[in-house]
Design a protein around this motif. Sequence first.
Motif, PDB file in Angstrom:
ATOM      1  N   LEU A   1       1.841   6.607  -6.808  1.00 27.23           N
ATOM      2  CA  LEU A   1       0.715   7.431  -7.270  1.00 27.23           C
ATOM      3  C   LEU A   1       0.992   8.908  -6.965  1.00 27.23           C
TER       4      LEU A   1
ATOM      5  N   LEU B   1      -3.232  -3.255 -10.545  1.00 28.65           N
ATOM      6  CA  LEU B   1      -2.500  -3.805  -9.401  1.00 28.65           C
ATOM      7  C   LEU B   1      -3.346  -4.778  -8.584  1.00 28.65           C
ATOM      8  N   VAL B   2      -4.583  -4.406  -8.313  1.00 26.73           N
ATOM      9  CA  VAL B   2      -5.449  -5.287  -7.501  1.00 26.73           C
ATOM     10  C   VAL B   2      -6.823  -5.431  -8.176  1.00 26.73           C
TER      11      VAL B   2
ATOM     12  N   LEU C   1       0.821   3.858  -3.183  1.00 21.32           N
ATOM     13  CA  LEU C   1       0.375   5.245  -2.996  1.00 21.32           C
ATOM     14  C   LEU C   1       1.534   6.229  -3.169  1.00 21.32           C
TER      15      LEU C   1
ATOM     16  N   CYS D   1      -4.763   1.271 -10.208  1.00 23.76           N
ATOM     17  CA  CYS D   1      -5.261   0.465  -9.087  1.00 23.76           C
ATOM     18  C   CYS D   1      -5.883  -0.843  -9.569  1.00 23.76           C
TER      19      CYS D   1
ATOM     20  N   PHE E   1      -5.926  -6.273  -1.745  1.00 31.13           N
ATOM     21  CA  PHE E   1      -4.772  -7.092  -1.352  1.00 31.13           C
ATOM     22  C   PHE E   1      -5.238  -8.330  -0.573  1.00 31.13           C
TER      23      PHE E   1
ATOM     24  N   VAL F   1       0.841  -1.209   0.000  1.00 29.90           N
ATOM     25  CA  VAL F   1       0.000   0.000   0.000  1.00 29.90           C
ATOM     26  C   VAL F   1       0.871   1.253   0.000  1.00 29.90           C
TER      27      VAL F   1
ATOM     28  N   ILE G   1      -5.948   7.811 -14.426  1.00 30.24           N
ATOM     29  CA  ILE G   1      -4.698   7.134 -14.044  1.00 30.24           C
ATOM     30  C   ILE G   1      -4.901   6.268 -12.801  1.00 30.24           C
ATOM     31  N   VAL G   2      -5.594   6.803 -11.802  1.00 29.24           N
ATOM     32  CA  VAL G   2      -5.841   6.013 -10.579  1.00 29.24           C
ATOM     33  C   VAL G   2      -6.645   4.765 -10.911  1.00 29.24           C
TER      34      VAL G   2
ATOM     35  N   LEU H   1      -7.430  -0.437  -1.763  1.00 29.30           N
ATOM     36  CA  LEU H   1      -6.259  -1.226  -2.165  1.00 29.30           C
ATOM     37  C   LEU H   1      -6.004  -2.368  -1.183  1.00 29.30           C
ATOM     38  N   VAL H   2      -6.112  -2.061   0.107  1.00 28.42           N
ATOM     39  CA  VAL H   2      -5.894  -3.106   1.115  1.00 28.42           C
ATOM     40  C   VAL H   2      -6.942  -4.211   0.966  1.00 28.42           C
TER      41      VAL H   2
ATOM     42  N   ILE I   1      -8.856   5.488  -1.091  1.00 29.18           N
ATOM     43  CA  ILE I   1      -8.149   4.717  -2.122  1.00 29.18           C
ATOM     44  C   ILE I   1      -7.289   3.637  -1.450  1.00 29.18           C
ATOM     45  N   GLY I   2      -6.606   4.023  -0.360  1.00 26.94           N
ATOM     46  CA  GLY I   2      -5.748   3.070   0.346  1.00 26.94           C
ATOM     47  C   GLY I   2      -6.537   1.890   0.897  1.00 26.94           C
TER      48      GLY I   2
END
Lengths: 146, 501
Positions: free
Chosen positions: A37, B346-347, A34, B343, B492, A30, B338-339, B488-489, B484-485
């Motif tokens: 990013l 990646l996941v 980030l 993202c 994951f 993470v 882009i995000v 992502l978690v 966003i984090g």
Amino acid sequence: MYSTLAQVSAAAPVESPSTANVVVVGFLFVMIVLALLAAVTSCIGAFFIKQAARDAAKAAEAAQKASEANSKPAANSSVSTTSAPAAAPAAVEADDSEDPALLAVIAAAVHTVIGDRPHRVVSVRSTGPGWAQEGRRQIFSSHRVR
Amino acid sequence: MIDLLHRLYGNTGFGYLDWRMFVMWAVVCVLLYLAVYKKFEPLLLVPIAFGAILANLPTQGIINKPAAIVRSPDAGEIVYVAAQAGQSVYLNAVEKVMPTTVGDLDPDTLQLILDGEVVEGFGEGTLLYILRTQESVVSEKKPIELKFNEHSFRLSDTLVWAESSGRVVENSVQAGEHVVKGQAMGELHSDHTGGLFHYIQMGILLEIFPPLIFLGVGALTDFGPLIANPRVLLLGAAAQFGVFGTFMGAQLLGFSTEASGAIGIIGGADGPTSIFLANSLAPELLAPIAVAAYSYMALVPVIQPPIMRGLTTEKERKIRMKSLRPVSRLEKLVFGVIVTIACILLVPPASPLIGMLMFGNFLRECKVTERLNKAAQNELINIITIFLGSSVGITMTGDRFLRTETLGILVLGVGAFAVATASGILMAKFMNLFSKNKINPLIGSAGVSAVPMAARVSQVEGQKADPGNFLLMHAMGPNVAGVIGTALVAGFFLTMFGGTH
């Protein structure tokens, strides 16, 4: 013993990762994603900042030219909408009012309406008892005429 | 006359009341008090609390499931078949969490159930099958065999209960037969097709509501502060340590890896993500996790300030941050695209959340879809919030909620919030060691998602130290980074432990 592939796959042991590995890998994942990013966003931001600076320089140059062009023929027109980078109260030719706060408000209002397009307020003149008329107009228009 | 009154009383719900309901009514009163009088996230707490009232009453036509095909919960061997074609099944009016294995029942109860007797609390004819799963065969080295009516059971054998009232119309398996997970074993039929909330809850079970909430959140959120000051993404990332810290805590308390991941995500302070992940990794814990996540989100103004004050000095709290530069429309659109791409590449498991969040934000920022933007910001998110909140509340039955496991989750949830808050603040202080433009550490606490409540708390705490300091827009950066984090978690954890998709 197993008659279908599904049964065989269900029976296959799955090795699960240890807690410490999950925590370290997950948190680093993470953080790194980030951080990347953030780096990409910074690069894009830098590009847009440069672009904005270029646009502002161009606009300033155009304003300078326009200003020079305006100053040659006698400045007899009361209101001009020729280009300038931004509404500057200092540049305002105050005809009827010397109140700098009022000039700032008018310049801000013009900027809000016109936006980033080059503009310049060159004259501010009172149009008479307009506020009273506007107030009356609003009162009348808020009532239905029978 | 007396007989009629007796029958009338028998048909009321009073006979179903038990102590757990009264405790849950008290819990509901606390939630309603916080929502209505303290105004802690009333838009969430009121639907949750009202759903919880309904969950703890002997309702009809609210939560009952429709009669349907009975499927095997796991792969294994059928060791006992109780279901017979034509057999009637009656569930209790109040939903009860049924024992999962033979070992969870005492021998007398098991004997009565096998004899077809009506046992109080278990409904009538509700045990349909007993299954010996392959996992239990592997885990039990020296299995204890129990003999009942010429049948032999092990303590780890799984009990398959009916989930709805009705009549068994078909039984398609026999004792000794092997089944795979999800295989049809029999079918129940009823003319009653299930309760209102059974269908509304499908929005959670099918993972429709959380992404739609994210669509609305995206449409409501201005990413400008984050784009103008991208380094605050690190604050959102640091706050995710709360998730991983709680993951460790849950593991220490003996929860499974999947359940620990689902519990840990409470630290992300993001209700929809918590529901999304819990539904995939630990559906049986969905209720307490959702309630903990939403309740603590509502309690952010209570939980965070002491930690914020404890970890910062007066001087740090007074730091005034540099004004944010204006961000153009094009820059916001480019950031969103882009995000989304980065993202999801990646996941991929997080794509419903990230995709809808960014879609909502694109609707907002492109400025040519105002009607859609307004619908996402208002009607859509409001309707989904009503359904999501009440569906979460309806899972708060006393039987399911008043357990040591649930209390453990609630404690871990508070810990998760505290660690996430502290991590964000400490990261801000760490960044200040190297930074020329100092960050007010109070905005680090907004790295937990809870948009925009956490940012408001940063603003309020900042103004207590310096009434002329405006941190709100600065705090929105880490706040959005937290969303966003957390997504992502969640992606994951789904990648690591696999969901039930």
